[in-house]
Design a protein around this motif. Structure first.
Motif, PDB file in Angstrom:
ATOM      1  N   PHE A 138      30.371  47.402  24.243  1.00  0.00           N
ATOM      2  CA  PHE A 138      29.788  48.734  24.379  1.00  0.00           C
ATOM      3  C   PHE A 138      30.650  49.660  25.220  1.00  0.00           C
ATOM      4  N   MET A 139      31.773  49.173  25.743  1.00  0.00           N
ATOM      5  CA  MET A 139      32.610  50.010  26.610  1.00  0.00           C
ATOM      6  C   MET A 139      34.058  49.882  26.170  1.00  0.00           C
ATOM      7  N   PRO A 140      34.482  50.595  25.133  1.00  0.00           N
ATOM      8  CA  PRO A 140      35.858  50.496  24.651  1.00  0.00           C
ATOM      9  C   PRO A 140      36.853  50.919  25.726  1.00  0.00           C
ATOM     10  N   GLY A 141      37.956  50.184  25.801  1.00  0.00           N
ATOM     11  CA  GLY A 141      38.976  50.515  26.789  1.00  0.00           C
ATOM     12  C   GLY A 141      38.685  50.011  28.176  1.00  0.00           C
ATOM     13  N   PHE A 142      37.691  49.124  28.328  1.00  0.00           N
ATOM     14  CA  PHE A 142      37.335  48.601  29.644  1.00  0.00           C
ATOM     15  C   PHE A 142      37.437  47.081  29.618  1.00  0.00           C
ATOM     16  N   TYR A 143      38.292  46.509  30.499  1.00  0.00           N
ATOM     17  CA  TYR A 143      38.475  45.069  30.591  1.00  0.00           C
ATOM     18  C   TYR A 143      38.278  44.620  32.030  1.00  0.00           C
ATOM     19  N   SER A 144      37.930  43.346  32.189  1.00  0.00           N
ATOM     20  CA  SER A 144      37.884  42.703  33.493  1.00  0.00           C
ATOM     21  C   SER A 144      38.522  41.330  33.374  1.00  0.00           C
ATOM     22  N   ILE A 145      38.897  40.749  34.510  1.00  0.00           N
ATOM     23  CA  ILE A 145      39.465  39.408  34.527  1.00  0.00           C
ATOM     24  C   ILE A 145      38.353  38.397  34.792  1.00  0.00           C
ATOM     25  N   ARG A 146      38.310  37.365  33.991  1.00  0.00           N
ATOM     26  CA  ARG A 146      37.432  36.229  34.264  1.00  0.00           C
ATOM     27  C   ARG A 146      38.301  35.086  34.751  1.00  0.00           C
ATOM     28  N   CYS A 147      38.075  34.668  35.998  1.00  0.00           N
ATOM     29  CA  CYS A 147      38.863  33.582  36.574  1.00  0.00           C
ATOM     30  C   CYS A 147      38.354  32.235  36.059  1.00  0.00           C
ATOM     31  N   ALA A 148      39.265  31.279  35.993  1.00  0.00           N
ATOM     32  CA  ALA A 148      38.909  29.930  35.570  1.00  0.00           C
ATOM     33  C   ALA A 148      37.975  29.296  36.591  1.00  0.00           C
ATOM     34  N   GLU A 149      37.302  28.226  36.171  1.00  0.00           N
ATOM     35  CA  GLU A 149      36.384  27.530  37.062  1.00  0.00           C
ATOM     36  C   GLU A 149      37.117  27.062  38.314  1.00  0.00           C
ATOM     37  N   GLY A 150      36.527  27.309  39.472  1.00  0.00           N
ATOM     38  CA  GLY A 150      37.147  26.935  40.738  1.00  0.00           C
ATOM     39  C   GLY A 150      38.046  28.006  41.323  1.00  0.00           C
ATOM     40  N   TYR A 151      38.171  29.149  40.607  1.00  0.00           N
ATOM     41  CA  TYR A 151      39.009  30.250  41.086  1.00  0.00           C
ATOM     42  C   TYR A 151      38.162  31.508  41.194  1.00  0.00           C
ATOM     43  N   ASP A 152      38.638  32.456  42.011  1.00  0.00           N
ATOM     44  CA  ASP A 152      37.941  33.725  42.145  1.00  0.00           C
ATOM     45  C   ASP A 152      38.969  34.810  42.424  1.00  0.00           C
ATOM     46  N   ILE A 153      38.504  36.070  42.368  1.00  0.00           N
ATOM     47  CA  ILE A 153      39.385  37.208  42.570  1.00  0.00           C
ATOM     48  C   ILE A 153      39.873  37.236  44.016  1.00  0.00           C
ATOM     49  N   SER A 154      41.152  37.600  44.198  1.00  0.00           N
ATOM     50  CA  SER A 154      41.772  37.462  45.515  1.00  0.00           C
ATOM     51  C   SER A 154      41.434  38.587  46.470  1.00  0.00           C
ATOM     52  N   LEU A 155      41.145  39.788  45.975  1.00  0.00           N
ATOM     53  CA  LEU A 155      40.940  40.915  46.870  1.00  0.00           C
ATOM     54  C   LEU A 155      39.518  41.425  46.773  1.00  0.00           C
ATOM     55  N   ALA A 156      38.701  41.106  47.771  1.00  0.00           N
ATOM     56  CA  ALA A 156      37.298  41.516  47.731  1.00  0.00           C
ATOM     57  C   ALA A 156      37.132  43.010  47.879  1.00  0.00           C
ATOM     58  N   SER A 157      38.137  43.701  48.411  1.00  0.00           N
ATOM     59  CA  SER A 157      37.994  45.137  48.600  1.00  0.00           C
ATOM     60  C   SER A 157      38.521  45.933  47.418  1.00  0.00           C
ATOM     61  N   LYS A 158      38.989  45.265  46.387  1.00  0.00           N
ATOM     62  CA  LYS A 158      39.550  45.956  45.230  1.00  0.00           C
ATOM     63  C   LYS A 158      38.626  45.825  44.033  1.00  0.00           C
ATOM     64  N   LEU A 159      38.742  46.743  43.094  1.00  0.00           N
ATOM     65  CA  LEU A 159      37.919  46.725  41.903  1.00  0.00           C
ATOM     66  C   LEU A 159      38.621  45.961  40.793  1.00  0.00           C
ATOM     67  N   ASN A 160      37.949  44.994  40.204  1.00  0.00           N
ATOM     68  CA  ASN A 160      38.492  44.199  39.105  1.00  0.00           C
ATOM     69  C   ASN A 160      38.209  44.910  37.795  1.00  0.00           C
ATOM     70  N   SER A 161      38.887  46.036  37.578  1.00  0.00           N
ATOM     71  CA  SER A 161      38.690  46.828  36.376  1.00  0.00           C
ATOM     72  C   SER A 161      40.035  47.260  35.825  1.00  0.00           C
ATOM     73  N   PHE A 162      40.169  47.202  34.506  1.00  0.00           N
ATOM     74  CA  PHE A 162      41.369  47.624  33.802  1.00  0.00           C
ATOM     75  C   PHE A 162      40.907  48.635  32.756  1.00  0.00           C
ATOM     76  N   ILE A 163      41.236  49.897  32.977  1.00  0.00           N
ATOM     77  CA  ILE A 163      40.635  50.985  32.216  1.00  0.00           C
ATOM     78  C   ILE A 163      41.714  51.793  31.518  1.00  0.00           C
ATOM     79  N   CYS A 164      41.487  52.069  30.242  1.00  0.00           N
ATOM     80  CA  CYS A 164      42.378  52.907  29.461  1.00  0.00           C
ATOM     81  C   CYS A 164      41.963  54.359  29.649  1.00  0.00           C
ATOM     82  N   ASP A 165      42.847  55.202  30.226  1.00  0.00           N
ATOM     83  CA  ASP A 165      42.450  56.580  30.495  1.00  0.00           C
ATOM     84  C   ASP A 165      42.769  57.481  29.302  1.00  0.00           C
TER      85      ASP A 165
END
Length: 585
Positions: A138-165
C-alpha cells in the motif's frame, strides 16, 4: 528505544467489517530523517489504545492519513499481530492474539505518514548484511530492512526507512543489522559499580539507586528482585523492588567491586554523599561495556586523581598507556578491582583483552584548578571507546555563573576539535592526538557545540564555588551525552537534600521541528516555554530547555529522542549525571 513497523501481508476489506490481517514486524525508529535541501519525514501519532476488558484484545485509534492496519506499531517481534476488525469511520482497529499484551503504552506508538513515489530501483540501495529489504504494501516506494533472527537494527536513534522521493532518488540513513546482544543501552539486568574516596566521609556510607525500566509511575506494585554481591566482603543480599529501590551500604570498602543483578531491566545510579562533598554517577550495564577506554578525571595534574578498573568476566589483562608515555600491564580476576592514584590521569588510554568497567574521579577536586579550593568528590563511569560520539551540545548548569569543559582525544590520528557558539561560530579549535586533552572554563551565558573529526570523550564540570562566589553549588563532573546517545525515555531518581534540582533537555529542532509538545513527566504532558536554540551545522539545529524537578522517582519521555542531564545544587554541594545513553558498538 525503537519501534517496529507492522507490514501487512494480506489485503483488507474496507468498512465496518470483520477482517483478518497478519502483520509482520520490521524495525523502525521514531526520529525524523533530515536530508539535504531540508527534506524530512512527517509524523502522525496513533491517538489511543483502548483495552476492551479481555486478556487478548485491544483497540487502537489513529490520526493522520494511514489506515489503522498500515500504522500498527508494536514492541514485540515474536509471532504475528492479527487485526480482528476495523472501522473506517472511527479508524478503530480491534487487535487480537496474545501479542497484544506486549504492546507498549500508547505514547510509544508512532504513525509514519509518508508520501513516497514509484520509480526508484531497489538494486541501487546498499547491501545489508544479515538482513533483507522488504517493500511495504500500500506504500509504493517505501522499503524497510528486516534483520535476520538474532539481529537487530544498529542505530536506535535513526529511522529504518528507504524512501523514493519525487526526483526518483532514495532517501535513507546507513542502517546495519547487528547481533541483538550488541545493542547498547544504559538499562540492563547486570551491572558492576564501585565507590571511590570522598574527602569528608570517614564512615563509608554509600547509596545505590535502582529504577525499574517498565512500571506505572502512579503505582507501587512489586516488579522485580535485585541481588547485590560484594565478593571482597562476602556480602550478598536480595531485595524486592517496585518502582525503585534505594540501598544504603555501610560495610563496603573504597574501590570494592559491587555486582548488581536483577530479574528485569533497571537503571542504576550511585551516590557518595556527605554534608559538603558529593559524587554520583550513572552506572552502565555489563552488556554496554567494552575493551578500550580513555580517562577523564580533573583537567589539571593532581596526585589525588584516581581510577578503578573491574573485570566483568573470570579475568582480564589490560594495559594502561599514560600521557607521559609510560605504560603499566595489569592482570586481575573476577571480584577484584584495580585502583590507581597518580598525577596526570586524564588522557590515559586503556586496552584490555576482555570487557572491563572503568571508573575515574577525584577524592578532593578543586575546579578548574588547585587555586580554586572546594575539595569535592567527583566520579564518573567511563563509556567505552566504541560508544563515543563526535558531536555534542553543551548547556550550562544554571544558575551557576561558570562551568568547565574537557575534551579527551581517542584516536592516534590527528583529531580536529571545534568548540562553537550558539550560532556555530568557532570559539576554540584544537588539533589533538591520543592522550591529548583540551580544557576551557566558560561563563554560564554560553550554550555550545563540540564537533570533532574523530570520536572524543567530553566531560563537563561544575566549578568550585570560589570561582563564582555563589552560595549554591560546588565542584561536580558528568559525561556529556552526544547527539547520537539520545533516547526517548528516561527513568531516574532525584536525590533529596538539595535546594535546586534541574534536568537539562536537548532536542533536535531542525526545520522548525518543535518536540516540546510531546514531553511527558510521570505520564503528564509538560510544556517548557523557554528554549535556547543552538546551530550545530548548516542543516541541523538543537534546542535546550530546563525542567525544575522535585526529589523522588520520575519518568521523562517524549515522542522523539532527546538528551537529558540531571543536576542538583545546595549550599557548598553539587551533583550531576546524565540520565541515560544509547551506546552503540
Amino acid at each position: 528505544m525503537h519501534h517496529f513497523l507492522c507490514v501487512i501481508m494480506y489485503g483488507m476489506t474496507m468498512g465496518s467489517v470483520t477482517i483478518a490481517l497478519n502483520i509482520f514486524f520490521l524495525s523502525t525508529f521514531a526520529r525524523p530523517v533530515q536530508t539535504a535541501g531540508g527534506k524530512g519525514l512527517h509524523y502522525g501519532v496513533i491517538a489511543n489504545i483502548i483495552p476492551d476488558g479481555s486478556a487478548n484484545k485491544s483497540k487502537i485509534t489513529t490520526r493522520g492519513t494511514l489506515s489503522c492496519a498500515q500504522a500498527c506499531f508494536t514492541k514485540s517481534m515474536e509471532g504475528s499481530c492479527t487485526i480482528a476488525s476495523y472501522n473506517k469511520n472511527t479508524k478503530e482497529c480491534t487487535l487480537s492474539t496474545s501479542t497484544v499484551r506486549d504492546l507498549m503504552h500508547n505514547e510509544d506508538y508512532d504513525e509514519v505518514t509518508l508520501f513516497p513515489q514509484s520509480g526508484c530501483d531497489v538494486k541501487d540501495l546498499p547491501t545489508v548484511d544479515n538482513g533483507v529489504y522488504e517493500k511495504t504494501p500500500f506504500m509504493p516506494g517505501f522499503y524497510s530492512i528486516r534483520c535476520a533472527e538474532g539481529y537487530d537494527i544498529s542505530l536506535a536513534s535513526k529511522l529504518n526507512s528507504f524512501i523514493c522521493d519525487v526526483t526518483k532518488t532514495w532517501i535513507y540513513n546507513n542502517v546495519t543489522c547487528i547481533p541483538e546482544a550488541e545493542l547498547k543501552f544504559t538499562e540492563g539486568r547486570s551491572f558492576v559499580a564501585t565507590f571511590m574516596g570522598n574527602y569528608e566521609i570517614p564512615n563509608k556510607t554509600f547509596h545505590l539507586y535502582i529504577v525499574t525500566s517498565d512500571y506505572d509511575v502512579n503505582s507501587t506494585f512489586q516488579y522485580s528482585t535485585v541481588t547485590v554481591n560484594i565478593p571482597n566482603t562476602s556480602f550478598q543480599k536480595t531485595y524486592t523492588i517496585a518502582k525503585y529501590l534505594e540501598i544504603e551500604l555501610s560495610n563496603v570498602n573504597i574501590s570494592d567491586a559491587i555486582y548488581i543483578s536483577t530479574t528485569d531491566p533497571v537503571t542504576v545510579f550511585t551516590m557518595n554523599k556527605n554534608q559538603y562533598s558529593t559524587g554520583g554517577m550513572l552506572v552502565f550495564p555489563l552488556i554496554s561495556l567494552g575493551k578500550t577506554y580513555v580517562i577523564a578525571t580533573t583537567p589539571y595534574d593532581d596526585l589525588e586523581s584516581s581510577l578503578v578498573i573491574i573485570p566483568i568476566d573470570i579475568e582480564a589483562k589490560f594495559t594502561l598507556s599514560f600521557p607521559d608515555n609510560t605504560t603499566e600491564n595489569v592482570y586481575i580476576t573476577y571480584g577484584k578491582s584495580y585502583e590507581l592514584k597518580r598525577s596526570g590521569l586524564s588522557g590515559t588510554y586503556i586496552e584490555s583483552d576482555e570487557p572491563i568497567a572503568v571508573f575515574a574521579g577525584e577524592k578532593c577536586a578543586n575546579l578548574p584548578d588547585a587555586g580554586n579550593y572546594s575539595c569535592d568528590h567527583i566520579i564518573e563511569q567511563m563509556p567505552p571507546l566504541d560508544a563515543l560520539d563526535h558531536e555534542y551540545i553543551i548547556a550550562p548548569t544554571k544558575p551557576r555563573s561558570y562551568f568547565g569543559l574537557l575534551v579527551v582525544a581517542t584516536s592516534q590520528d590527528t583529531t580536529h576539535v571545534s568548540i562553537n557558539s550558539e550560532t556555530d561560530t568557532p570559539i576554540y579549535t584544537s588539533y589533538l592526538k591520543r592522550h591529548d586533552t583540551f580544557y576551557q572554563t566558560f561563563d554560564n551565558a554560553q550554550h555550545l557545540s563540540v564537533k570533532a573529526t574523530e570520536p572524543v570523550l567530553v566531560v563537563q564540570y561544575g566549578v568550585s564555588i570560589s570561582v563564582d562566589n555563589m552560595s549554591q553549588g560546588d565542584a561536580s563532573m558528568f559525561v556529556v551525552p552526544g547527539i547520537n546517545h539520545f533516547t526517548s525515555k528516561y527513568r531516574f531518581v532525584v536525590p533529596d537534600g538539595y535546594n535546586t534540582n534541574k534536568v537539562i533537555l536537548i532536542y533536535n529542532i531542525t526545520n522548525g521541528n518543535d518536540p516540546r509538545a510531546g514531553l511527558k513527566l510521570n505520564g503528564n504532558a509538560t510544556y517548557l516555554a523557554e528554549m535556547t536554540s543552538i546551530k550545530l551545522n548548516a542543516l541541523e539545529d538543537y534546542g535546550v530547555c530546563y525542567l525544575d524537578i522535585e526529589a523522588g522517582v520520575h519518568e521523562l519521555e517524549n515522542t522523539e529522542t532527546f538528551g537529558a542531564v540531571l543536576y542538583g545544587q545546595g549550599r557548598y554541594i553539587e551533583y550531576a549525571w546524565n540520565l541515560g545513553m544509547y551506546m552503540w558498538k
